[in-house]
Write an enzyme that holds these catalytic residues in place. Structure first.
Site, PDB file in Angstrom:
ATOM      1  N   ARG A  80       1.004  -1.324   0.028  1.00 15.13           N
ATOM      2  CA  ARG A  80       0.035   0.039  -0.137  1.00 15.13           C
ATOM      3  C   ARG A  80       1.055   1.289   0.080  1.00 15.13           C
ATOM      4  O   ARG A  80       0.497   2.137  -0.730  1.00 15.13           O
ATOM      5  CB  ARG A  80      -0.979  -0.039   1.033  1.00 15.13           C
ATOM      6  CG  ARG A  80      -2.004  -1.026   1.178  1.00 15.13           C
ATOM      7  CD  ARG A  80      -3.131  -1.079   2.108  1.00 15.13           C
ATOM      8  NE  ARG A  80      -4.078  -1.855   1.574  1.00 15.13           N
ATOM      9  CZ  ARG A  80      -5.013  -2.466   2.417  1.00 15.13           C
ATOM     10  NH1 ARG A  80      -5.268  -2.007   3.755  1.00 15.13           N
ATOM     11  NH2 ARG A  80      -5.942  -3.215   1.674  1.00 15.13           N
ATOM     12  N   HIS A  90      -6.257  -0.588  -6.952  1.00 14.90           N
ATOM     13  CA  HIS A  90      -5.607  -1.627  -6.450  1.00 14.90           C
ATOM     14  C   HIS A  90      -5.125  -1.800  -5.048  1.00 14.90           C
ATOM     15  O   HIS A  90      -4.818  -0.629  -4.512  1.00 14.90           O
ATOM     16  CB  HIS A  90      -4.680  -2.182  -7.623  1.00 14.90           C
ATOM     17  CG  HIS A  90      -3.426  -1.165  -7.760  1.00 14.90           C
ATOM     18  ND1 HIS A  90      -2.313  -1.917  -8.369  1.00 14.90           N
ATOM     19  CD2 HIS A  90      -3.339  -0.188  -7.327  1.00 14.90           C
ATOM     20  CE1 HIS A  90      -1.406  -1.024  -8.341  1.00 14.90           C
ATOM     21  NE2 HIS A  90      -2.027   0.065  -7.681  1.00 14.90           N
ATOM     22  N   GLU A  91      -4.856  -2.982  -4.493  1.00 14.15           N
ATOM     23  CA  GLU A  91      -4.304  -2.999  -2.980  1.00 14.15           C
ATOM     24  C   GLU A  91      -5.242  -2.384  -1.999  1.00 14.15           C
ATOM     25  O   GLU A  91      -4.734  -1.768  -0.937  1.00 14.15           O
ATOM     26  CB  GLU A  91      -2.816  -2.433  -2.741  1.00 14.15           C
ATOM     27  CG  GLU A  91      -1.742  -2.813  -3.993  1.00 14.15           C
ATOM     28  CD  GLU A  91      -1.628  -4.291  -4.016  1.00 14.15           C
ATOM     29  OE1 GLU A  91      -1.912  -5.126  -3.112  1.00 14.15           O
ATOM     30  OE2 GLU A  91      -0.870  -4.446  -5.023  1.00 14.15           O
ATOM     31  N   GLY A  92      -6.614  -2.524  -2.389  1.00 13.88           N
ATOM     32  CA  GLY A  92      -7.535  -2.019  -1.588  1.00 13.88           C
ATOM     33  C   GLY A  92      -8.014  -0.491  -2.041  1.00 13.88           C
ATOM     34  O   GLY A  92      -7.194   0.287  -1.901  1.00 13.88           O
TER      35      GLY A  92
END
Lengths: 604, 604
Positions: free
Chosen positions: A311, A454-456
């Site tokens: 993140r 992406h990645e949350g």
């Protein structure tokens, strides 16, 4: 034979990176710690220079080519342009993948903050190609932390040496933001291995022929485990089974079912992967061969170690794209003649460079404030990783961990939002030219649009900040951040003058963060408290960035040369044009506004 | 054979268009005017339905194909996919190009407001293909207003019949925002024609084989004229010279030097055009054959008639893209299961459609507020065009003109900014899927990114609003707008309750517009007043949209069904989440902030 190196002065600002690392973050202080005792500013600078050179030589030149010729899946094989393989080979030779690791893993014990700064050269040069070593590093680090010595030897070391690449396989078609719904199964075998079957989605670097092998880290369920995220275990599943001598051999039963065709980030293969569909059956038994990493049912916790790093890495990539877009539009604005000053429009006078127009300077100053601020935030987070591992006392390590917890959703989301906006301004500075594929900035804008997803997603980061991090340990993370903000504000207040004025604005804004957070949770109703979580994330993010800019303002006070004047002016811009945005957001949150949750879906 | 028609319910909302036209803008009242006496709500609805059907059948199905296979210039000929020609032919057959014109021009005297609403179906379905008739219409209208009867017959009628298309050729490589620097020359000939030579840039529809001929309207200088914009004259220059019998014959000396490759709007050819380079020499003399339109040196004034229309059209296109993105993400949010409510996360419970999540509803409500608000603004402007032409008294016509003057930069820029944001939210609702080319929304986002650039950038609109329109006639335009705002607020106040609360907010915001405008100009220094013109444009834009939403709130009070509840809820969202953004902007402007002009270019 690589192409002519790109002009690195259009990728990142060497001067600004040095300012952030040394003048603001006092990175040199780290060399007094035992872990970094063999380092010095000279070794740090050598790494940064290596990154700059490799990025300009091997990554930037094929940035557009990778966008135009995206990877293709043909006859079960993923084709990429040859420059990607050359870039990865050059990166592997540099030893940068393992730079932060111990010597026994081939590393050089480099601080994370220096590694992150170095890596930003590659992200600015070619975000798509840099994704391969970026993912590989996270994967290897996870295996080194939680894998067996054999797993480290078999999978992590070849990744650190650049022979293998790595992926993280979390999402499935029905389980993206909701990992509780992961269905992939892992059946235990008599030999201690597992056989995995299921479908994974959105796997960056999921298939290619760029390296000898691909190491997938896969979330899956061991039958009989608890439902939801508590029943997820982590497995290492190689594309090709690794022989005892370490060489990749027989194909495992993992196949790319298809590639996703994206608006940007096109140079990164992104695949739907099928595990255990029988396309390749090692030993004739169904399922892809995998090994459990760590203990059963703790997969998500392990993965989150990688995820938190990823993140911050997403934030760093967004920031780097923001910086390169800024530098390119700045160069354009200095060289493009168009129009005349608003006063004295004598058509006989020569046209002026567009940087002379106030609105163009506004767009440049905003980009500088967004992108250098975002760079500061992600470097500060990387610096916290170093503190977490090497601070002298337990209190210092714990404090760094608390700050990292609360800052991670902001370090992921704020650069993704505002450096995308910076890229939009970079296009705007170029006018019609910026909208064409003859200039880089339109690609940066398309690439950067992935980062809030992406990645949350942005929404997931918002729930993470307000729903978890703000209340974890009774709000210890937010308190630690408040103390950090207060320390900087105190230093600024002591200087008096403009610094003290900025400090007063920041202190008032932080006061709003604490009162509004309390007001939101005072309701005791999570669904009401969280309904405007995204507004909270954005408001707190702006306050945190005001803190970053106050710190940089102070660090820039030493000199009146153009560079330091520019840093202070960007800080002023942030305090005057940006921070005041937050008051309307705080007022909305404090009012307990329920417009959104009150909206019946049928009304839409 | 056209493809299967698209689902028109994902293009525009038929219900919302009807609401805007009839419940809010009282379009039916127009039929009492002599010009529209033969019309009725039934004829308006028939036109709207025709637009819906043609858009779904001929425009939407090739929207993606046109993006993937952008026009190519090969051997001097521009190739486009065949569906574009079919779509234009269907559009020509429908008679919609000339819909607003008089009968003698093949028209049906349709009000502009109905034509604009009808046209939005095409823009939502395929913004790139719809650009051809859109430009053609503006071109034909200009010729009908300022051309000779022969020019109308030779060029405008074939355009209105769909046989020819039209362009507007203003920009040159060195003259984009700065038209004072146009260099193209027009040499008068003994026969009364002119020979043009020069290079034009960014010409949408500049070359193709879609129709028999292309009619270029070109800004150029007659030697000896004054410098700057006052020396620009307007010429009609056909791609093929038109024979006395009306058929296109010999090629004129206009050639496409190249096509621009854009991030979006790819289906619209966009060319660099060379005039008079000798590639084709009619009669052996150098230069492209052109005819003067109207009087010499008045070219920019004529062009601005077309430009103002085009600016509102840009806003309408941006709004239509916002609406279709909203409708598609709404449909996705209703059907995509993912996650569970924030309270009660029982992993055994089934997943819920994502519209159940507050943050998804927030993103949908914001899209609705942006896109339906923007649609309202552009339809209101189109309604003003009708007022300008048909209001009973001179005062009414003048008032409509004043309002149009002041609203045009907002109608161009606000939808371009906020419906781009709406498209970004539409991607975000789709998660990773929205970032792929398997879904429409990523294309809408790329397409919409052009709108803040072409037909005058955001910065140019800002200078137009604050530097010209706000002060023109002693501020008569802004005063007229203030009276309009006050009338709506007065009506709302009289209703009491929530309507009165919204009215009070709007009244206070408008008060800020007037005081801040006065404060900015009180300095007497244009360069200081205009330094933050973009901030002014955005703040005033939001206040104008609050007025639009208050009007729609009132118009939606008649019923409590889901549709009308939704309109009122979007209005509440705008007043609670959006309008409060403006206070920080007004405060900045009022403070006389000089951060931007104080920034030395060397500091960047």
């Amino acid at each position: 034979m690589p192409a002519t190196p790109a002009d690195s002065s259009l990728l990142m600002s060497r001067k600004d990176l040095a300012f952030q690392l040394y003048a603001w973050l006092d990175t040199e202080a780290l060399v007094r710690r035992p872990r970094y005792a063999e380092h010095s500013r000279e070794t740090f600078d050598a790494v940064l220079e290596l990154g700059e050179q490799l990025a300009a030589r091997y990554f930037a030149p094929h940035n557009r080519a990778g966008d135009l010729a995206e990877p293709r899946l043909e006859d079960g094989t993923v084709e990429t342009i040859p420059e990607v393989r050359e870039a990865l080979a050059a990166f592997a030779r540099s030893g940068l993948v393992s730079a932060t690791m111990d010597e026994d893993l081939g590393g050089m014990r480099l601080p994370h903050v220096v590694s992150t700064a170095c890596f930003s050269w590659f992200q600015a040069a070619n975000i798509a190609t840099s994704a391969y070593p970026f993912l590989t590093l996270g994967n290897a680090r996870l295996l080194c932390a939680h894998g067996t010595p054999e797993q480290v030897d078999r999978y992590a070391r070849p990744m650190l040496a650049g022979r293998f690449t790595g992926t993280m396989c979390l999402s499935e078609p029905q389980a993206g933001s909701s990992l509780a719904d992961v269905l992939t199964r892992a059946e235990p075998q008599d030999d201690g291995t597992y056989r995995l079957s299921g479908n994974k989605m959105w796997i960056s670097g999921g298939d290619h022929e760029l390296t000898e092998n691909i190491v997938h880290l896969v979330l899956a369920r061991i039958p009989g485990g608890p439902p939801g995220v508590k029943g997820l275990s982590l497995f290492v599943v190689p594309k090709r089974l690794v022989s005892p001598d370490g060489s990749p051999g027989e194909r495992n039963d993992v196949v790319a079912a298809g590639l996703n065709h994206k608006m940007g980030y096109r140079g990164t293969t992104n695949a739907a992967l099928n595990f255990g569909e029988g396309a390749h059956l090692p030993g004739g038994r169904p399922g892809a061969v995998g090994e459990l990493v760590g203990e059963p049912h703790r997969g998500l916790a392990y993965m989150f170690m990688m995820m938190n790093e990823a993140r911050i890495g997403v934030g760093a990539g967004a920031a780097a794209l923001g910086v390169t877009g800024y530098l390119k539009s700045l160069a354009y604005a200095r060289s493009r003649p168009q129009g005349r000053p608003v006063t004295g429009r004598d058509p006989g006078a020569p046209q002026v460079p567009i940087i002379e127009h106030a609105d163009v300077r506004r767009m440049l100053l905003a980009q500088k404030a967004y992108s250098e601020g975002a760079t500061g935030l992600v470097l500060y987070c990387a610096r916290l990783v170093d503190e977490q591992h090497t601070a002298e006392d337990e209190a210092g390590r714990r404090r760094a961990g608390l700050l990292l917890d609360v800052l991670t959703p902001i370090a992921k989301s704020w650069p993704s939002q505002w450096c995308l906006e910076a890229n939009s301004l970079a296009i705007q500075v170029h006018g019609g030219y910026g909208y064409t594929r003859e200039y880089d900035v339109e690609q940066h804008y398309r690439d950067n649009r992935l980062n809030p997803i992406h990645e949350g997603t942005h929404g997931i980061q918002a729930l993470d900040l307000l729903g978890r991090k703000a209340v974890l340990d009774g709000g210890a993370g937010l308190r630690a951040l408040g103390e950090t903000v207060a320390a900087t504000a105190g230093e600024a207040a002591a200087r008096g003058g403009e610094a003290a004025e900025l400090a007063a604005s920041l202190t008032a804004a932080w006061e709003r963060v604490t009162t509004v957070t309390a007001a939101l949770w005072a309701t005791g109703e999570p669904d009401r408290a969280l309904a405007n979580a995204a507004v909270y994330l954005e408001a707190v993010g702006h306050v945190v960035l005001a803190w970053v800019w106050l710190g940089q303002y102070l660090a820039a006070s030493a000199s009146d040369d153009a560079f330091h004047q520019g840093k202070r002016q960007a800080a002023r811009y942030f305090f005057r044009h940006e921070l005041p945005r937050t008051e309307a957001q705080f007022a909305l949150l404090e009012s307990g506004d329920t417009t959104v949750p009150d909206t019946d879906p049928d009304w839409l």
